[in-house]
Design an enzyme around this catalytic site. Sequence first.
Site, PDB file in Angstrom:
ATOM      1  N   GLU A 171      35.130  29.894  37.939  1.00  0.00           N
ATOM      2  CA  GLU A 171      35.415  31.301  37.685  1.00  0.00           C
ATOM      3  C   GLU A 171      36.114  31.405  36.314  1.00  0.00           C
ATOM      4  OE1 GLU A 171      36.053  33.318  41.200  1.00  0.00           O
ATOM      5  OE2 GLU A 171      36.513  35.210  40.271  1.00  0.00           O
TER       6      GLU A 171
ATOM      7  N   GLU B 251      46.915  31.736  44.785  1.00  0.00           N
ATOM      8  CA  GLU B 251      46.098  32.947  44.885  1.00  0.00           C
ATOM      9  C   GLU B 251      46.371  33.701  46.185  1.00  0.00           C
ATOM     10  OE1 GLU B 251      41.920  32.024  45.050  1.00  0.00           O
ATOM     11  OE2 GLU B 251      41.364  34.056  44.450  1.00  0.00           O
TER      12      GLU B 251
END
Length: 729
Positions: free
Chosen positions: A350, A610
């Site tokens: 990502e 996260e």
Amino acid sequence: MPDPIFAASWLQYPKKTGEAPIEFLFDFTPRGPAKKATLQATALGVYAATLNGAKVGGEVLAPGWTNYRKRLQYQTYDITELLAEGVNRLSIELGPGWRMHEKNRNKRHAKLWPGPLPGGRETALLAALTLEYKDGTRETLSTGDGWRCRKSKTRCANMYNGETYDAGFVDKHPLPARTVDFPKDILIPLQGERIVETERLPVQRMFTTPQGELVLDFGQVLTGYVEFQIKGPAKKKGTLRHAEILDAAGNFYTANLRRAKQEIEFVCDGKPHVYLPAFTFQGFRYVQPKGWPCEVKPEDFTAVVVHSEMKRTGYFECSEPLVNRLFSNVVWGMRGNFLDVPTDCPQRDERLGWTGDAQVFCRTASYLYDCERFFSKWLADLAGEQLPNGGVPHVIPRVHWNGDSSAGWADAAVICPWEIYRTYGNQEILRRQFDSMRAWVDYMIAHSKGGLWTGGGHFGDWLNLDGKDATPKPVLQGAFFAYSTGILVKAGEALGIDVEKYRVQRQQTEQAFRREFIRDGKLACNTQTACALALHFGLVQGDMRKSVAAQLESLIRACGHLTTGFLGAPYLLHALSENGLASLAYGLLLRREYPSWLYPVTMGATTIWERWDGQRPDGSFQSAGMNSFNHYAYGSVADWLFGAVAGIQTDEAGPGFRHIVFAPRPDARLDYAHAEIDTRRGLVKAGWRKSGEGFAYAFTVPEGCTAEARLEGRVITLGPGEHTIGEGE
Ligand code: BGC
């Protein structure tokens, strides 16, 4: 006179390169003694230059990452010191770098932004070497005729997957480089910060996992790469794997990297080598040398930390070591994700400039490091990627058609310039971004009904614990519509631009928000995030404010912890402390059990996770699919440490700390707290410690600034200098 690089010709390898880096070579002989030599260079891809074998410049991963179809940065290096008499060899190696993303920009995108620059991941180089001779003449040797190219010893490079280097490989057939007619009007001098190596960390421990793998632990999750020494028989290959975390059993864990391999392969040639990747970076704490051709000795491996070069400015310390570690994790989260672009994470497949993440973390970032230049550059990219209707792509630079304009993500267009202005007090960023800010608000206006923004695709309160749409998307849309419109009004006022229309809009949206989402003085959807946003964005006043604050309090007391996701978490503690509930906010800050900010710290985290529950107490993982251990978003809590615990705030009426508000909310669960920010106007400090039954405060106000301390109901005006208040009381 335009810079010499504008007269150079774009070069490519004459055949398809795929992921193979190419070395461009140019031999030249200065025609006399030179007093100065300068190299300007850029690339579609990432490049690394040497002159006579010595590295040019301190940068890595140049030229950085922009939307190459519109903007491409070039670097200027003083190479006088590297110049030799006689024949000099300039070598510039070029790998795909972020150019790889171009192949994903799909047809729809190409239609919107047609341009002479082809997509795809083929790399290209542009450079100009200027020699200023002692006799006053000058000569520019640019990429063009006379440049040769050959396949690099780095046989393959990919940002996510890593590199393969073959020490024994020599391309014996250099070819004349091919000139191509790519545009040069996209060139801009470096606008952001240089990407540099900022720290080197030794191995902390070497151990064998239950699965029998030898693993080295650097003790810190970081972004960069490993420098290693290696020697092995010709053709023997060693692979270095990278991971952030060990699994419950203590084994090397890479499932959360998804498709990103992040491996370095080194093919030996019988001689000793020191290797340092040039075209990739990795997110890791642990490395596993696999099939290593020589004895693995910890001293042969060094982790090299890489990020944009920014001045460190913000520090915090208190009596609770876990909070101090949390703060350190926030700093490392920023270091791990400010690599020319503010990325969501540095490890999995990502590593993109997610707008929402940047938005929630921006104020914290602006305190920790001086990141005005960094954001100025990225926000210019954002403006350049904005759609004709003002919509904002989810990631900047945009890499594929993955939609646009989610509430709380697209608002980065407005929130980030405002935060940067608040912290540094420089109107330039507002001036440059104002059209982009306005275009975003106009987009919401154009998509609104009855004062509320409707429709669209939204991420919601991402990763919250109440359930996917517990805070319905229209509530988030309404809140961010009002918030961004209000910021646009303030920005317009600062610049002297007529924003009456937006002032009216803000009021209408505020009223519509209350009408639509508030029942009997409370948020109908009954979530912490909805309450925090309504309170912090000033959508409720008077008695309604009190009842929403009470609602938030009872929601927290009922479950005993936070439940907020990406959009609510940054404001939760502020919403409490601004409404007489600082003690409850401390309860959340100091909580150690899941879910909380300190829970990952108790699990040994060295960066921000996260997810609140990235790794469960039993060591198992929440998910393999989306589970980064270096995601700065929840690190936004640090701006509460600065603003409410130590109590340093800038006043929007005197931005850039021209007027400082000291508003600490001390709590007896801590013995002391202290913060300092090296602002553009000098060092601002605030701190307190327990003293008798109360607290003693200390503040430092730089020359030329005014300040006020808001303490336990009193407002005290402070001039420049050091102040202590309450000592001995
Ligand atoms: C990213 C985020 C981002 C999100 C959008 C994720 O995959 O890692 O941090 O904001 O997508 O919801």
